[in-house]
Design an enzyme around this catalytic site. Sequence first.
Site, short mmCIF file in Angstrom:
data_model
loop_
_atom_site.label_atom_id
_atom_site.label_comp_id
_atom_site.label_asym_id
_atom_site.label_seq_id
_atom_site.Cartn_x
_atom_site.Cartn_y
_atom_site.Cartn_z
N LYS A 105 0.87 -1.18 0.00
CA LYS A 105 0.00 0.00 0.00
C LYS A 105 0.90 1.22 0.00
O LYS A 105 2.05 1.16 0.46
CB LYS A 105 -0.88 0.02 1.25
CG LYS A 105 -2.13 0.85 1.10
CD LYS A 105 -3.18 0.11 0.30
CE LYS A 105 -4.43 0.90 0.11
NZ LYS A 105 -5.49 0.05 -0.47
P1 NAD Z 1 -13.06 7.11 -3.34
O1 NAD Z 1 -12.13 8.19 -2.96
O2 NAD Z 1 -13.39 6.89 -4.76
O3 NAD Z 1 -14.45 7.28 -2.55
C1 NAD Z 1 -14.55 7.43 -1.17
C2 NAD Z 1 -15.99 7.84 -0.85
O4 NAD Z 1 -16.15 7.88 0.56
C3 NAD Z 1 -16.37 9.23 -1.38
O5 NAD Z 1 -17.72 9.20 -1.81
C4 NAD Z 1 -16.26 10.10 -0.12
O6 NAD Z 1 -17.06 11.28 -0.19
C5 NAD Z 1 -16.75 9.13 0.91
N1 NAD Z 1 -16.37 9.47 2.29
C6 NAD Z 1 -15.17 9.91 2.74
N2 NAD Z 1 -15.25 10.12 4.08
C7 NAD Z 1 -16.51 9.78 4.46
C8 NAD Z 1 -17.20 9.78 5.68
N3 NAD Z 1 -16.61 10.17 6.80
N4 NAD Z 1 -18.49 9.37 5.69
C9 NAD Z 1 -19.10 8.97 4.55
N5 NAD Z 1 -18.50 8.95 3.35
C10 NAD Z 1 -17.22 9.36 3.31
O7 NAD Z 1 -12.46 5.78 -2.68
P2 NAD Z 1 -12.78 4.27 -3.11
O8 NAD Z 1 -11.75 3.84 -4.09
O9 NAD Z 1 -14.22 4.14 -3.40
O10 NAD Z 1 -12.42 3.51 -1.76
C11 NAD Z 1 -13.35 3.39 -0.68
C12 NAD Z 1 -12.87 2.28 0.26
O11 NAD Z 1 -12.79 1.04 -0.47
C13 NAD Z 1 -11.49 2.48 0.86
O12 NAD Z 1 -11.46 1.90 2.14
C14 NAD Z 1 -10.58 1.71 -0.09
O13 NAD Z 1 -9.37 1.32 0.52
C15 NAD Z 1 -11.47 0.52 -0.35
N6 NAD Z 1 -11.14 -0.22 -1.56
C16 NAD Z 1 -11.04 0.40 -2.77
C17 NAD Z 1 -10.76 -0.35 -3.91
C18 NAD Z 1 -10.71 0.28 -5.27
O14 NAD Z 1 -10.54 -0.49 -6.24
N7 NAD Z 1 -10.90 1.56 -5.41
C19 NAD Z 1 -10.54 -1.74 -3.80
C20 NAD Z 1 -10.66 -2.35 -2.55
C21 NAD Z 1 -10.97 -1.58 -1.45
#
Ligand code: NAD
Length: 412
Positions: A105
Site C-alpha cells: 500500500k
Molecule cells: P473514493 O475516494 O473513490 O471514494 C470514497 C468515498 O467515501 C467518497 O464518496 C467520499 O465522499 C466518501 N467518504 C469519505 N469520508 C466519508 C465519511 N466520513 N463518511 C461517509 N463517506 C465518506 O475511494 P474508493 O476507491 O471508493 O475507496 C473506498 C474504500 O474502499 C477504501 O477503504 C478503499 O481502501 C477501499 N477499496 C477500494 C478499492 C478500489 O478499487 N478503489 C478496492 C478495494 C478496497
Amino acid sequence: MTTESAIETARAQLRRAVDQLKLPENEWQTLSTPRRILEVAVPLRRDTGNVEIYKGFRVQYSTTRGPSKGGVRFHPSIDMDETVALAMLMTWKCALTNLPYGGAKGGIAVDPATLSRGENERLTRRYTSEILPIIGPEHDIPAPDVGTDEQNMAWMMDTYSVNAGFSVPGVVTGKPIVLGGSLGRTSATGDGVAISTQQALIAKGINPLGATVAIQGFGKVGYWAAIALEQMGLKVVAVSDVQGGVTGFSSVSSLWDHFKAHGDLNAPGTEKLTNEELLHLDVDVLIPAALSDAITEHTATKIKARIVVEGANAPTTPEGDAILNDKGILVIPDILANSGGVIVSYFEWVQDKQNYFWDADEVKTNLSTIMLKAFKEVASTVEERSVTWREAALMIGVGRVAEAHRLRGLYP
Ligand code: NAD
C-alpha cells in the site's frame, strides 16, 4: 470515528488468525512484520510558485507469494501506521483469492481536493519518482485507492516508463484502457461487492430480489456497487458521501446524474440523512464503502441491518465487530467482499504481460469464478471450524502466506 487505529485492528485480526491456526510464535513474528517500508518527502511546486513538502509512503508488507500489490491513497490523514495496516490486509486478500501476489500500500498525506490538476500531476510524478527504485511489474504494482484514479495511474505509468526508456504498462493497474488498462477494472471492486452481497443474502436465506441496501461512500467502490446491485434487482435505498447521505431517490443513476451536475447528493425529492443515520437504517444489507473505522463500539449497537458487506478496507473495529457478531449480523469481511478490485487488477497485469487483451465478458466471468471460489472456501471453513466469516477468511489468507514462508525457508 473513535481512537482505534487501522493498525491495531489489523494486528488484532492477525493475532486471532495465528492463534486459531495454532501457528508457532516465530511465525507470528514473521507474519506481523512488514518486509519493507519507505517514507519519502514529496516536494510540490504549487501554481503560485511556492514549494510545499508532503509525506509519501510505500509499504511492501509481503513478497512471499509474488510481487507486492496495492493501492495508492491520497488523503490528509494517511500515515505510516495506516499504510502498514492496509498493506497487511492486501497480503491476506491476495492469498485468500489465490492471486500470485504479496501485499502493499502507499500514499501521500494530502487532500487531493486542494490540488489543481497540474499540481496533482506534479505531485503524482514526483511521488512515483521517489518510490521508483522499489516498484516495477516484477516487484510491486500500485493501483488506485481513495483519492486517486486512472489519471493518476497514467501519470505513474508514464513517469516509470520515461525513466525506463520504454513503455512499461504493467507497472500499475487501474490505468485507462488505451494505455493497457483492462475492461471491467473501473467497476470491478463494486461488481465484487455486489457478488458478495448476493451470496451473503443467499447464505442468510434472504431473497436478493428486492432486498434493501444502504451504502456509506459514493466513490469508486460505493457507486459501482450501487449500480451493480440495482442491475441485480436489489433496492438501494440510501447512499452517503463525506457531506452526508440521502434517501428517497428513484434510482442510483438518476442520483449520479444530479451528483455529476451539482457535486452533491441532494437531488430534488430526496431526503437528507446524517452518516450515522445511514448506518442505523433498517435494511437487509449495510455496505460501508468509505474509510476505516466506520463501525465501532459506538455505532455498532444501533445497526439494524441483517448483513454487513465491507466494501471499504478495515471499516469495522474489533469492538464493533464483536457487537455485530453478538447481534447475529452476518459480516462479509473486507478481504473477501472488496477483493474484486485486486482480482481484475491481476487480470490487467496478466494482459499487460501477454500483450493480449480480453473482452469484457471474459473479465466478468473470470472475476465471478474467482470470487465464488473464495466465497465457497470461506463458507466451508465457517462450517468446519465454527468461526465467523472474518475469522475464516483470515485463516485461509494467513494460512497460505504462512505455508509459503515455511516452504521457501529462511535465507541464508
Ligand atoms: P473514493 O475516494 O473513490 O471514494 C470514497 C468515498 O467515501 C467518497 O464518496 C467520499 O465522499 C466518501 N467518504 C469519505 N469520508 C466519508 C465519511 N466520513 N463518511 C461517509 N463517506 C465518506 O475511494 P474508493 O476507491 O471508493 O475507496 C473506498 C474504500 O474502499 C477504501 O477503504 C478503499 O481502501 C477501499 N477499496 C477500494 C478499492 C478500489 O478499487 N478503489 C478496492 C478495494 C478496497
